[in-house]
Design a protein around this motif. Structure first.
Motif, PDB file in Angstrom:
ATOM      1  N   ALA A 121       0.933  -1.066  -0.034  1.00 10.78           N
ATOM      2  CA  ALA A 121       0.037   0.017  -0.054  1.00 10.78           C
ATOM      3  C   ALA A 121       0.948   1.309   0.052  1.00 10.78           C
ATOM      4  O   ALA A 121       1.913   1.337   0.591  1.00 10.78           O
ATOM      5  CB  ALA A 121      -0.859   0.082   1.142  1.00 10.78           C
ATOM      6  N   ASN A 122       0.497   2.195  -0.934  1.00 11.57           N
ATOM      7  CA  ASN A 122       1.106   3.765  -0.751  1.00 11.57           C
ATOM      8  C   ASN A 122       0.083   4.294  -1.793  1.00 11.57           C
ATOM      9  O   ASN A 122      -0.362   3.874  -2.850  1.00 11.57           O
ATOM     10  CB  ASN A 122       2.305   3.655  -1.219  1.00 11.57           C
ATOM     11  CG  ASN A 122       3.154   5.062  -0.951  1.00 11.57           C
ATOM     12  OD1 ASN A 122       2.313   6.014  -1.099  1.00 11.57           O
ATOM     13  ND2 ASN A 122       4.258   4.970  -0.400  1.00 11.57           N
ATOM     14  N   GLN A 123      -0.503   5.409  -1.181  1.00  8.33           N
ATOM     15  CA  GLN A 123      -1.444   6.195  -2.088  1.00  8.33           C
ATOM     16  C   GLN A 123      -0.555   6.986  -3.411  1.00  8.33           C
ATOM     17  O   GLN A 123      -1.410   7.434  -4.236  1.00  8.33           O
ATOM     18  CB  GLN A 123      -2.184   7.287  -1.412  1.00  8.33           C
ATOM     19  CG  GLN A 123      -1.476   8.488  -0.867  1.00  8.33           C
ATOM     20  CD  GLN A 123      -0.767   8.324   0.374  1.00  8.33           C
ATOM     21  OE1 GLN A 123      -0.293   7.227   0.976  1.00  8.33           O
ATOM     22  NE2 GLN A 123      -0.616   9.186   1.355  1.00  8.33           N
ATOM     23  N   GLU A 129     -17.291  -1.792   2.767  1.00  3.30           N
ATOM     24  CA  GLU A 129     -15.748  -1.761   3.161  1.00  3.30           C
ATOM     25  C   GLU A 129     -15.165  -3.311   3.336  1.00  3.30           C
ATOM     26  O   GLU A 129     -14.196  -3.343   3.545  1.00  3.30           O
ATOM     27  CB  GLU A 129     -15.262  -0.942   4.401  1.00  3.30           C
ATOM     28  CG  GLU A 129     -15.905  -1.622   5.516  1.00  3.30           C
ATOM     29  CD  GLU A 129     -17.284  -1.151   6.009  1.00  3.30           C
ATOM     30  OE1 GLU A 129     -17.902  -1.757   7.265  1.00  3.30           O
ATOM     31  OE2 GLU A 129     -18.161  -0.653   5.240  1.00  3.30           O
ATOM     32  N   SER A 165      -4.085   5.334  -4.084  1.00  7.93           N
ATOM     33  CA  SER A 165      -5.443   6.041  -3.556  1.00  7.93           C
ATOM     34  C   SER A 165      -5.890   5.552  -2.213  1.00  7.93           C
ATOM     35  O   SER A 165      -5.227   4.781  -1.775  1.00  7.93           O
ATOM     36  CB  SER A 165      -6.691   6.248  -4.677  1.00  7.93           C
ATOM     37  OG  SER A 165      -7.322   5.289  -4.439  1.00  7.93           O
ATOM     38  N   LEU A 166      -6.397   6.727  -1.647  1.00  7.79           N
ATOM     39  CA  LEU A 166      -7.007   6.178  -0.284  1.00  7.79           C
ATOM     40  C   LEU A 166      -8.552   6.275  -0.432  1.00  7.79           C
ATOM     41  O   LEU A 166      -9.264   6.349   0.712  1.00  7.79           O
ATOM     42  CB  LEU A 166      -6.483   7.390   0.985  1.00  7.79           C
ATOM     43  CG  LEU A 166      -5.164   7.418   0.894  1.00  7.79           C
ATOM     44  CD1 LEU A 166      -4.825   8.479   2.051  1.00  7.79           C
ATOM     45  CD2 LEU A 166      -4.597   6.125   1.307  1.00  7.79           C
ATOM     46  N   THR A 220      -8.806   0.780  -1.459  1.00  7.74           N
ATOM     47  CA  THR A 220      -7.892   0.514  -0.457  1.00  7.74           C
ATOM     48  C   THR A 220      -8.309   0.166   0.725  1.00  7.74           C
ATOM     49  O   THR A 220      -7.621  -0.690   1.554  1.00  7.74           O
ATOM     50  CB  THR A 220      -7.201   1.906  -0.333  1.00  7.74           C
ATOM     51  OG1 THR A 220      -6.291   2.086  -1.597  1.00  7.74           O
ATOM     52  CG2 THR A 220      -5.857   1.999   0.674  1.00  7.74           C
ATOM     53  N   LEU A 221      -9.706   0.967   1.178  1.00  9.56           N
ATOM     54  CA  LEU A 221     -10.303   0.422   2.801  1.00  9.56           C
ATOM     55  C   LEU A 221     -10.414  -1.030   2.528  1.00  9.56           C
ATOM     56  O   LEU A 221     -10.483  -1.476   3.637  1.00  9.56           O
ATOM     57  CB  LEU A 221     -11.513   1.452   2.701  1.00  9.56           C
ATOM     58  CG  LEU A 221     -12.196   1.184   4.063  1.00  9.56           C
ATOM     59  CD1 LEU A 221     -11.174   1.592   5.349  1.00  9.56           C
ATOM     60  CD2 LEU A 221     -13.483   2.205   3.927  1.00  9.56           C
ATOM     61  N   GLY A 233      -1.269  10.727   5.083  1.00  4.96           N
ATOM     62  CA  GLY A 233      -2.634  10.192   4.923  1.00  4.96           C
ATOM     63  C   GLY A 233      -2.902   8.671   4.944  1.00  4.96           C
ATOM     64  O   GLY A 233      -3.871   8.240   5.635  1.00  4.96           O
ATOM     65  N   LEU A 234      -2.090   7.941   4.490  1.00  2.64           N
ATOM     66  CA  LEU A 234      -1.948   6.591   4.837  1.00  2.64           C
ATOM     67  C   LEU A 234      -1.985   5.997   6.046  1.00  2.64           C
ATOM     68  O   LEU A 234      -2.799   5.086   6.544  1.00  2.64           O
ATOM     69  CB  LEU A 234      -0.672   5.816   3.698  1.00  2.64           C
ATOM     70  CG  LEU A 234      -0.548   4.367   3.761  1.00  2.64           C
ATOM     71  CD1 LEU A 234      -1.750   3.599   3.227  1.00  2.64           C
ATOM     72  CD2 LEU A 234       0.428   3.599   3.106  1.00  2.64           C
ATOM     73  N   LYS A 258      -2.717   7.748   8.725  1.00  3.92           N
ATOM     74  CA  LYS A 258      -3.879   7.931   9.122  1.00  3.92           C
ATOM     75  C   LYS A 258      -4.966   6.783   8.957  1.00  3.92           C
ATOM     76  O   LYS A 258      -6.027   6.233   9.724  1.00  3.92           O
ATOM     77  CB  LYS A 258      -4.398   9.239   9.057  1.00  3.92           C
ATOM     78  CG  LYS A 258      -3.576  10.493   9.491  1.00  3.92           C
ATOM     79  CD  LYS A 258      -4.236  11.809   9.114  1.00  3.92           C
ATOM     80  CE  LYS A 258      -3.053  12.900   9.615  1.00  3.92           C
ATOM     81  NZ  LYS A 258      -3.592  14.251   9.206  1.00  3.92           N
ATOM     82  N   MET A 259      -5.089   6.404   7.724  1.00  6.19           N
ATOM     83  CA  MET A 259      -6.092   5.426   7.432  1.00  6.19           C
ATOM     84  C   MET A 259      -5.785   4.246   7.848  1.00  6.19           C
ATOM     85  O   MET A 259      -6.862   3.574   8.365  1.00  6.19           O
ATOM     86  CB  MET A 259      -6.027   5.285   5.718  1.00  6.19           C
ATOM     87  CG  MET A 259      -6.884   3.981   5.246  1.00  6.19           C
ATOM     88  SD  MET A 259      -6.921   3.790   3.553  1.00  6.19           S
ATOM     89  CE  MET A 259      -8.484   4.744   3.231  1.00  6.19           C
TER      90      MET A 259
END
Length: 256
Positions: A8-10, A104, A128-129, A133-134, A159-160, A162-163
């Motif tokens: 993962a990475n936005q 989700e 993306s977030l 991704t969720l 941001g990642l 925080k998600m």
């Protein structure tokens, strides 16, 4: 039950697809049963695995609509792992899933029935977030974050993180960050040395930064064009060794 790992990475262009593909290839050579999941509408992982995304009639998009179709969409690759492919159809899935019950958890519903068939399922997340991704974070046990050794790549990680914290608190308490993987390191420049130091200062000691640095090489682009893993196309370059060592560490730490 098999483990699920999301790459993962936005930010795009940091080596998510390259990492998913080559980690899967190495682990297969080490005797593990691997499933790769393309969760990016660009279909880069699907193409790299030897399939033309635009020619596929059934992809993960169809399984998100009806999880009973999962076994129908799984493809073989010429280097060992199985593949759940993607193409541009996936681009509209986020909008279509917005009003779906348990939106989700749609990917979780796809993967849970087949998790015992594999030692590890590797998800190539989209840059993306958003809702896809969720879904990946909700379905996964583990996260690896590839970050290219450049200033702008590091800026976008907040941001990642925080998600991930939100998912851990509300949707998936079992999710853990395995580590950060430095990619596209160019030993000829001072900037990448500086960026690598910034990455270590940003994450350690709370989150591990792998010592298995992935060095920049044109061979990665050539391998993608040839639809081969780097461990087959140019097996002796430092980047190939990086993925071999990462795979061995995951096995050693019982993360597979």
């Amino acid at each position: 039950m098999g483990q699920v790992l999301v790459i993962a990475n936005q930010k795009g262009g940091v080596g998510k697809t390259t990492t998913a593909l080559n980690l899967g290839a190495v682990l297969t050579e080490l005797g593990k049963d691997i499933l790769l999941v393309d969760l990016d509408p660009q279909g880069g992982l699907t193409f790299h695995c030897g399939h033309e995304p635009d020619e596929l009639k059934l992809t993960i998009y169809n399984a998100l609509q009806n999880e009973d179709m999962t076994n129908e969409i799984i493809l073989e690759t010429n280097f060992g792992p199985d593949l759940i492919p993607a193409n541009v159809d996936l681009a509209v899935s986020e909008m279509e899933l917005m009003n779906t019950v348990a939106r989700e958890r749609r990917l979780t519903a796809i993967l849970n029935p087949i998790r015992n068939n594999y030692d590890l399922i590797i998800i190539d997340g989209q840059p993306s977030l958003g809702l896809l991704t969720l879904n990946a974070m909700t379905a996964a046990n583990q996260v690896i974050i590839p970050i290219s050794c450049e200033y702008l790549a590091l800026r976008g990680v907040d941001g990642l993180m925080k998600m991930i914290k939100k998912v851990q608190g509300q949707l998936n308490s079992n999710l853990k960050v395995n580590g950060v993987l430095p990619t596209m390191f160019d030993r000829r420049t001072n900037h990448t040395e500086w960026a690598l130091k910034q990455i270590r200062d940003r994450f350690e000691p709370k989150i591990k930064v792998y010592n298995h640095i992935i060095y920049r090489s044109i061979r990665f682009a050539e391998a993608a064009e040839a639809q081969e893993p780097i461990i087959h196309y140019a097996k002796n370059i430092p980047g190939a060794d990086g993925y071999r060592n990462l795979a061995r560490e995951l096995i050693k730490n019982n993360e597979i």
